[in-house]
Design a protein around this motif. Sequence first.
Motif, PDB file in Angstrom:
ATOM      1  N   GLU A  72       0.847  -1.187   0.000  1.00  0.00           N
ATOM      2  CA  GLU A  72       0.000   0.000   0.000  1.00  0.00           C
ATOM      3  C   GLU A  72       0.888   1.244   0.000  1.00  0.00           C
ATOM      4  O   GLU A  72       1.665   1.449  -0.917  1.00  0.00           O
ATOM      5  N   ASP A  73       0.816   2.077   1.047  1.00  0.00           N
ATOM      6  CA  ASP A  73       1.607   3.316   1.047  1.00  0.00           C
ATOM      7  C   ASP A  73       2.830   3.233   1.958  1.00  0.00           C
ATOM      8  O   ASP A  73       3.440   4.248   2.293  1.00  0.00           O
ATOM      9  N   SER A  81       5.992   6.863   4.577  1.00  0.00           N
ATOM     10  CA  SER A  81       4.967   6.943   3.549  1.00  0.00           C
ATOM     11  C   SER A  81       5.624   6.972   2.173  1.00  0.00           C
ATOM     12  O   SER A  81       6.434   7.860   1.874  1.00  0.00           O
ATOM     13  N   CYS A  90       4.221   7.661  -0.587  1.00  0.00           N
ATOM     14  CA  CYS A  90       3.753   8.845  -1.311  1.00  0.00           C
ATOM     15  C   CYS A  90       4.536  10.096  -0.898  1.00  0.00           C
ATOM     16  O   CYS A  90       4.951  10.889  -1.741  1.00  0.00           O
ATOM     17  N   ASP A  91       4.771  10.229   0.419  1.00  0.00           N
ATOM     18  CA  ASP A  91       5.545  11.382   0.896  1.00  0.00           C
ATOM     19  C   ASP A  91       6.982  11.328   0.393  1.00  0.00           C
ATOM     20  O   ASP A  91       7.561  12.350   0.004  1.00  0.00           O
ATOM     21  N   GLY A 133       4.830  13.089  -3.092  1.00  0.00           N
ATOM     22  CA  GLY A 133       3.386  13.135  -3.271  1.00  0.00           C
ATOM     23  C   GLY A 133       2.904  12.699  -4.641  1.00  0.00           C
ATOM     24  O   GLY A 133       1.722  12.871  -4.971  1.00  0.00           O
ATOM     25  N   GLU A 134       3.784  12.135  -5.443  1.00  0.00           N
ATOM     26  CA  GLU A 134       3.413  11.708  -6.799  1.00  0.00           C
ATOM     27  C   GLU A 134       2.838  10.300  -6.757  1.00  0.00           C
ATOM     28  O   GLU A 134       3.556   9.309  -6.705  1.00  0.00           O
ATOM     29  N   SER A 135       1.513  10.197  -6.773  1.00  0.00           N
ATOM     30  CA  SER A 135       0.862   8.884  -6.660  1.00  0.00           C
ATOM     31  C   SER A 135       1.202   7.981  -7.836  1.00  0.00           C
ATOM     32  O   SER A 135       1.246   6.752  -7.700  1.00  0.00           O
ATOM     33  N   ASP A 136       1.429   8.580  -9.019  1.00  0.00           N
ATOM     34  CA  ASP A 136       1.769   7.749 -10.175  1.00  0.00           C
ATOM     35  C   ASP A 136       3.132   7.085  -9.994  1.00  0.00           C
ATOM     36  O   ASP A 136       3.366   5.965 -10.469  1.00  0.00           O
ATOM     37  N   VAL A 173       4.292   6.155  -7.013  1.00  0.00           N
ATOM     38  CA  VAL A 173       4.031   5.072  -6.052  1.00  0.00           C
ATOM     39  C   VAL A 173       3.534   3.843  -6.796  1.00  0.00           C
ATOM     40  O   VAL A 173       3.975   2.712  -6.545  1.00  0.00           O
ATOM     41  N   ASP A 174       2.613   4.060  -7.729  1.00  0.00           N
ATOM     42  CA  ASP A 174       2.106   2.945  -8.535  1.00  0.00           C
ATOM     43  C   ASP A 174       3.234   2.332  -9.368  1.00  0.00           C
ATOM     44  O   ASP A 174       3.316   1.100  -9.520  1.00  0.00           O
ATOM     45  N   THR A 230       5.543   0.160  -7.226  1.00  0.00           N
ATOM     46  CA  THR A 230       4.863  -1.087  -6.866  1.00  0.00           C
ATOM     47  C   THR A 230       4.859  -2.066  -8.031  1.00  0.00           C
ATOM     48  O   THR A 230       5.150  -3.260  -7.864  1.00  0.00           O
TER      49      THR A 230
END
Length: 376
Positions: free
Chosen positions: A81-82, A153, A155-156, A160-163, A165-166, A169
Amino acid sequence: MDVLEVQNPDLAQAIEWTKETIETMITRSFTNAAVRRSIWSNAPAKQHPLKDVFFTVKGDTHVIIFKNVKAKGSIGVYPIEDCFLTNNSYAIEYKPEKILIKTTYRDSEGEISGQLDRDELSDTLGAHLWMDLTSRLNHLLKMELDEVIVELSACDLLQGESDLVDAITEHSKAVNVVTNDIFDKILANANNRINELKVSTIPTPDIDASFTKKLAGVVTTGRFTARNGIFQNLATISRKGNVSIAVEDGNIVIFGTVGLAELKISYDHYEAKLMDVGPTGAIQTTVGRNEALFKFVLDKKDQDVKIRLADFKITNISDVEAHVTGLGGLNWLASKISSWMASTLRWKVAPVIEARVKENINKVLEDFNVSALLTK
């Protein structure tokens, strides 16, 4: 080896930026934990039990101290997850600066104490404890480290770039598919070779141990011997969980935890004599948990990639239980026999297993086409 490398330039740059942040946070958290322990130094020290061991040595009391133990190596981490957690891949080498052995014994003139110090672990009684001790240290390190990094985190860390993070993963999943496949194919080929050569069993050394029992107020010494021992099954090596990758000295390293699906030793004859009287029978020993570290290095020359074995080491043999026939009135010996079997496995059989596995893995790797797996 492109599949193992981060292809997204934005993700690669973000990971590079976050390395120092992660290292700083982990260092600070561990330092704070050490400070807290120092503040609580007057509190009773927490004890961590080790498994029973068996070795013969003269003297009444022995205290073994490992001084200034340093840990060095790689630990596998995966995103969930995060946040992040560590997996079972702990390629850690613990090295004590000194080993002190304090001995206290009695002679006709009273109590005598002495102390020896050694630089090499293999020269000391501490070698009998080392496998269980380092397994316990890995367990404690995993608990401490997971508490720290689970607070990070993803994302942090990636601005903060969620793309991103994806992306990290997905990259982790893709790497796991390839590296797990490499591991599984090497292990399958090794198991096949061991079966073809009919070397899946190993003769185990005889056991000769003493035990004591209080009879009519008098402590009496008995003798236990076991003969014709066999270890099996070397051809059941399998992966435990996902493997991990790291960069060491400029080379990509693949490492992970494996175990034997079937690990047991048996003795077709034992004798337990107390005052020259006692039972005979057979012993079948099962092992509830066993783990070993595999570590491979990828060597790239031009477009050709070779894989070589860097390390194979048994790291855990535990939950050993001896099933003994014919003990009768000496059934209280069963727990001691389990300890004797465990020590035989850890101290005498494990080095033979390691040598046999290394020999067969190296033969398998001579013709192993890792390049084909890396370009899928």
